[in-house]
Enzyme design. Structure first.
Site, PDB file in Angstrom:
ATOM      1  N   ARG A 234       0.852  -1.188   0.000  1.00 11.75           N
ATOM      2  CA  ARG A 234       0.000   0.000   0.000  1.00 11.75           C
ATOM      3  C   ARG A 234       0.889   1.239   0.000  1.00 11.75           C
ATOM      4  O   ARG A 234       1.824   1.342   0.793  1.00 11.75           O
ATOM      5  CB  ARG A 234      -0.910   0.021   1.233  1.00 11.75           C
ATOM      6  N   ASP A 258       5.620  -0.065  -6.487  1.00 12.66           N
ATOM      7  CA  ASP A 258       4.493  -0.447  -7.337  1.00 12.66           C
ATOM      8  C   ASP A 258       3.199   0.213  -6.877  1.00 12.66           C
ATOM      9  O   ASP A 258       2.192   0.137  -7.568  1.00 12.66           O
ATOM     10  CB  ASP A 258       4.328  -1.972  -7.331  1.00 12.66           C
ATOM     11  N   GLU A 263      -2.759   7.594  -7.165  1.00  8.60           N
ATOM     12  CA  GLU A 263      -2.552   6.887  -8.432  1.00  8.60           C
ATOM     13  C   GLU A 263      -3.556   7.386  -9.459  1.00  8.60           C
ATOM     14  O   GLU A 263      -4.728   7.577  -9.126  1.00  8.60           O
ATOM     15  CB  GLU A 263      -2.705   5.377  -8.208  1.00  8.60           C
ATOM     16  N   HIS A 280       1.252  -0.117 -10.290  1.00  7.47           N
ATOM     17  CA  HIS A 280       0.394  -0.992  -9.475  1.00  7.47           C
ATOM     18  C   HIS A 280       0.021  -2.263 -10.247  1.00  7.47           C
ATOM     19  O   HIS A 280      -1.149  -2.572 -10.464  1.00  7.47           O
ATOM     20  CB  HIS A 280      -0.875  -0.251  -9.036  1.00  7.47           C
TER      21      HIS A 280
END
Length: 307
Positions: A234, A258, A263, A280
């Site tokens: 996270r 990632d 986002e 992600h």
């Protein structure tokens, strides 16, 4: 007609069977066409008439759930439920279901990020494409100490797929699996000790008040100057401003990310040539993704039809 919403933007991109399964039940399908994670207002606006949702990592807090009068089932495409208020869901009799873990895909991505950073693969690729032929010295992965923050399903899979590399493993977790640790030569230790001793720190946590910004400036200061940080869990677990400062001041050697606080990510960490970023894609291995999408649809159908 029962209406359902599909929140993940790339759902069924590689296999139409999940969509066909939903259509076979004559459900009305609504999809997220924004190309990004929905915010709370967008969830409320788009899911007003929906009885079911295939959910990504968007936030289903109490206020959101209270504003969705028709919602009966949340089928999470993934294993983590930290973005869903379970207490509020229970009060509203909303069923919350999750898929099995994408552990193999996430663990392999973590290994890729580690190797990329240690051997400077992306850096060299970018330099050659820019017309620069320069050899930057890298480091071996073999023989390093890997510190795993959160030794759950994914953390354990990372241990399993790297066992042939003569690594030493440290782990920090509230719940210690001593049988796994003994079998795989994993040493449990305190959080600060893990940071101080590890060459590679890999985060595998769900989000909670305890884990929010767990990797802050104080934590990053405890890491070796030669160490790298990997986050595939996270984005909120890492204070991005503190990480940028630590990288600029060379207090750590690099980071592989990632996940991010916001986002799609467009922040200042993109300026660092010792940061590897991916959008992600932890579960985005074709075989795992297809399996998870089918399972998410099966859960959705069972929840809505009481099968």
């Amino acid at each position: 007609m029962t209406e359902v919403y599909i929140a993940p933007t790339t759902f069924a991109e590689f296999n139409t069977e999940p969509i066909d399964m939903i259509k076979s039940k004559s459900f009305g399908i609504h999809r997220n066409e924004l190309g990004r994670k929905l915010n709370e207002e967008e969830i409320i606006d788009r899911m007003q008439k929906c009885e079911g949702v295939i959910a990504g990592t968007e936030n289903y807090c109490e206020s959101v759930l209270s504003a969705l009068p028709c919602l009966k089932v949340i089928s999470r495409l993934g294993v983590g439920l930290d973005n869903i208020d379970i207490i509020a869901s229970n009060k509203k009799n909303i069923k919350v279901l999750a898929t099995n873990s994408p552990a193999p895909a996430v663990a392999e991505l973590v290994l890729g990020l580690i190797l990329d950073l240690l051997r400077k693969i992306s850096l060299h690729n970018n330099q050659i494409r820019a017309g620069t032929w320069e050899k930057n010295m890298g480091s071996l992965l073999s023989g390093k100490t890997v510190g795993i923050i959160g030794l759950g399903t994914i953390g354990k899979k990372l241990v399993e797929i790297t066992k042939g590399l003569q690594l030493d493993y440290l782990a920090f977790d509230k719940f210690e699996d001593l049988r796994f640790a003994q079998k795989n030569n994993v040493e449990y230790c305190g959080f600060n000790e893990l940071l101080e001793r590890s060459d590679i720190v890999s985060i595998h946590l769900s989000l909670s008040d305890e884990t929010n910004e767990l990797l802050d400036s104080n934590a990053l200061e405890k890491m070796k100057s030669t160490a790298i940080l990997i986050n595939s869990s996270r984005g909120e677990c890492v204070n991005e401003a503190a990480l940028k400062k630590a990288l600029d001041e060379k207090r750590i050697a690099g980071a592989g990310l990632d996940v991010y606080l916001d986002e799609p990510y467009k922040g200042c960490l993109l300026e660092c040539d010792n940061v590897i970023t991916t959008p992600h894609i932890g579960s985005y291995a074709r075989e795992i993704r297809i399996k998870m999408e089918l399972e998410a649809v099966e859960n959705l159908i069972k929840g809505l039809t009481n099968e």
